[in-house]
Design an enzyme around this catalytic site. Structure first.
Site, PDB file in Angstrom:
ATOM      1  N   ASP A  95       0.774  -1.205  -0.198  1.00 42.65           N
ATOM      2  CA  ASP A  95       0.218  -0.120   0.005  1.00 42.65           C
ATOM      3  C   ASP A  95       0.848   1.269   0.023  1.00 42.65           C
ATOM      4  OD1 ASP A  95      -2.324   1.248   0.081  1.00 42.65           O
ATOM      5  OD2 ASP A  95      -3.095   0.822   2.122  1.00 42.65           O
ATOM      6  N   ASP A 134      -9.976   3.978  -1.608  1.00 46.78           N
ATOM      7  CA  ASP A 134     -10.794   2.979  -0.786  1.00 46.78           C
ATOM      8  C   ASP A 134     -12.242   3.533  -1.299  1.00 46.78           C
ATOM      9  OD1 ASP A 134      -8.445   2.161   0.101  1.00 46.78           O
ATOM     10  OD2 ASP A 134      -8.947   2.577   2.395  1.00 46.78           O
TER      11      ASP A 134
END
Ligand SMILES: *[C@@H]1O[C@H](CO)[C@@H](O)[C@H](O)[C@H]1NC(C)=O
Ligand SMILES: *[C@@H]1O[C@H](CO)[C@@H](O)[C@H](O)[C@H]1NC(C)=O
Length: 469
Positions: A192, A257
């Site tokens: 990430d 997200d």
């Protein structure tokens, strides 16, 4: 005006009207040797929205309960990955060599979890971010006499320093981390906060951490274990970056997200509009950069289709639209739903045999937009997509009414209620005769005047499989 001039003008008008030729794009094997996108479950949606799944806690027992459902109720869909998101590992330091280690308060026996999953035909995923820990600067990298602090400096805002990727010992650190994952039985790594692309969310991310992706790929290769590398989030799509992701990652996130963050439901429709617009931009960029063949698969983030509206936050028709688009894109089918609370609609969407046959097709041919009426590739509320045609002439078509743009859909229109979405074969860049099979309705439909038409409510879509007739 002379007849010849009129004739020329008419020809020019036709040229303006005609849909652009269809440039078919296909997926080839990923760098890690995978021929289709990952399927499974990831913990983050439930971690970020605890109210939506009160019985879930981010620990080994609760994760195992969730993932056992992949094997028991969703086996028909071959959902294998059980992917732990942020928080499975110790937050501020590594082991004696600065290697990433499980937080044993939550995951007391990670190798045991991996063995359990493997015994059921499932696979384990873990989550990492670039860099070593600031608390580990004085530790020596495994197998070397090099301290972390001599090859890692600064503060990227995630309790970590920034590596100097030109130093050989930095690759050795990555090898040591991945080799330990290999010993534990890890099968999937989500990496990430990769830049360029990842937004700064109060961190201090360096402008370019793409070398971290290369280092993790090299570490996976030297480990000898087949592991997927999924990179996150909203990765840059310029040609330079896109080529690095394509050459080193198995899948890449296309957007930020999707989850609602601390709400009672997992996702909002407006966010789904944004996700679909980001996929559109991604595949259009992919066509420009790669032409005919792309290796890396898109990760549209968690697929929140498994639970009823009170948990999912989206209606049944919208859930079907999510499933349709994730399949159409050939994207990772990694659900973020509460698997202990699946409804029959969710199980149906995730295991429908004909939809999964389409997923096998889009594992080779991703869908690209073709605007109804023009064949252009712009964002549109009433949209059409085509995947293929394959060498056998088969294709997948998706029609959708995304509803009024809630802000990030890219199309900015606001047609309320049911709309007719009609696309001609010419718009799609296709010619010939086809049998058109409606996957979710499980029936063949009639094509008239060379066009496919559907009346679709806001958020509704159709998933169609075309075979030459
Ligand atoms: C580390 O240093 C020790 C002592 O100088 C030496 O014996 C050893 O070979 C070195 N190891 C490596 C990997 O360079
Ligand atoms: C659709 O048409 C094809 C070709 O004629 C046929 O093989 C298939 O059985 C039909 N499917 C349904 C559900 O009617």
């Amino acid at each position: 005006m002379a007849p010849l001039q009129i004739c020329l003008l008419a020809t020019m008008a036709m040229m303006v009207m005609a849909a652009p030729p269809l440039q078919v794009i296909s997926y080839d094997q990923t760098v890690g040797g995978f021929n289709s996108a990952a399927r499974g479950w990831n913990s983050f949606g439930l971690q970020a929205n605890p109210n939506a799944a009160p019985s879930f806690s981010f620990n080994q027992a609760s994760v195992q309960t969730q993932c056992d459902v992949l094997a028991s109720n969703l086996a028909a869909g071959k959902y294998t990955y059980c992917s732990l998101d942020s928080g499975w590992s110790v937050d501020f330091n590594g082991d004696g060599y600065g290697r990433i280690i499980p937080n044993t308060d939550k995951f007391s026996d990670l190798p045991g979890l991996a063995s359990h999953l493997h015994s059921k035909g499932l696979e384990l995923g873990v989550y990492v971010v670039p860099g070593a820990f600031l608390a580990d600067l004085d530790k020596t990298i495994y197998g070397t006499n090099t301290t972390i602090g001599s090859v890692c400096s600064g503060d990227e805002g995630l309790a970590r320093c920034v590596f100097d990727y030109t130093q050989p010992a930095v690759q050795t650190w990555h090898d040591s981390v991945v080799n330990q994952f290999t010993e534990w039985g890890v099968d999937f790594i989500k990496l990430d906060f990769i830049t360029p692309g990842s937004p700064n969310n109060g961190q201090n991310l360096p402008a370019d951490q793409s070398a971290s992706v290369v280092a993790f790929r090299k570490a996976i290769v030297q480990s000898g274990r087949q592991m997927r590398l999924d990179i996150s989030w909203k990765l840059d799509r310029s040609a330079t970056s896109f080529r690095i992701w394509n050459a080193n990652a198995d899948s890449m996130r296309t957007d930020q997200d999707l989850n609602n963050y601390n709400q009672n439901t997992l996702v909002a429709w407006g966010t789904v509009q944004r996700a679909l617009e980001n996929y559109r931009q991604w595949i259009v960029a992919g066509l420009q950069v790669f032409g005919e063949t792309l290796n890396v698969r898109p990760d549209l983030d968690s697929l929140f289709v498994g639970n009823g509206e009170s948990v999912s936050g989206v209606t049944e028709a919208q859930r079907q639209t999510l499933m349709t688009h994730w399949i159409g894109a050939g994207a990772n089918l990694i659900t973020g739903s509460d698997l202990t609370n699946l409804d029959s609609v969710g199980v149906g969407l995730l295991t429908n045999a004909e939809a999964l046959r389409v997923a096998d097709f889009t594992a080779r041919y991703p869908m690209q937009p073709r605007n109804p009426g023009s064949g252009d590739q712009d964002p549109q509320q009433l949209q059409a997509w085509i995947a293929g045609p394959s060498v056998d002439g088969e294709a997948v078509v998706v029609l959708a009414n995304y509803g009024p743009d809630q802000g990030d859909g890219g199309y900015g229109t606001s047609l309320s209620g049911e709309q007719t979405v009609s696309v001609s074969f010419e718009d799609l860049g296709m010619s010939g005769e086809y049998t058109v099979y409606d996957v979710w309705a499980d029936k063949n439909i009639t094509v008239s005047d060379g066009a496919i038409s559907y009346d679709l409510d806001e958020g509704a879509s159709a998933l169609l499989y075309l075979t030459p007739s």
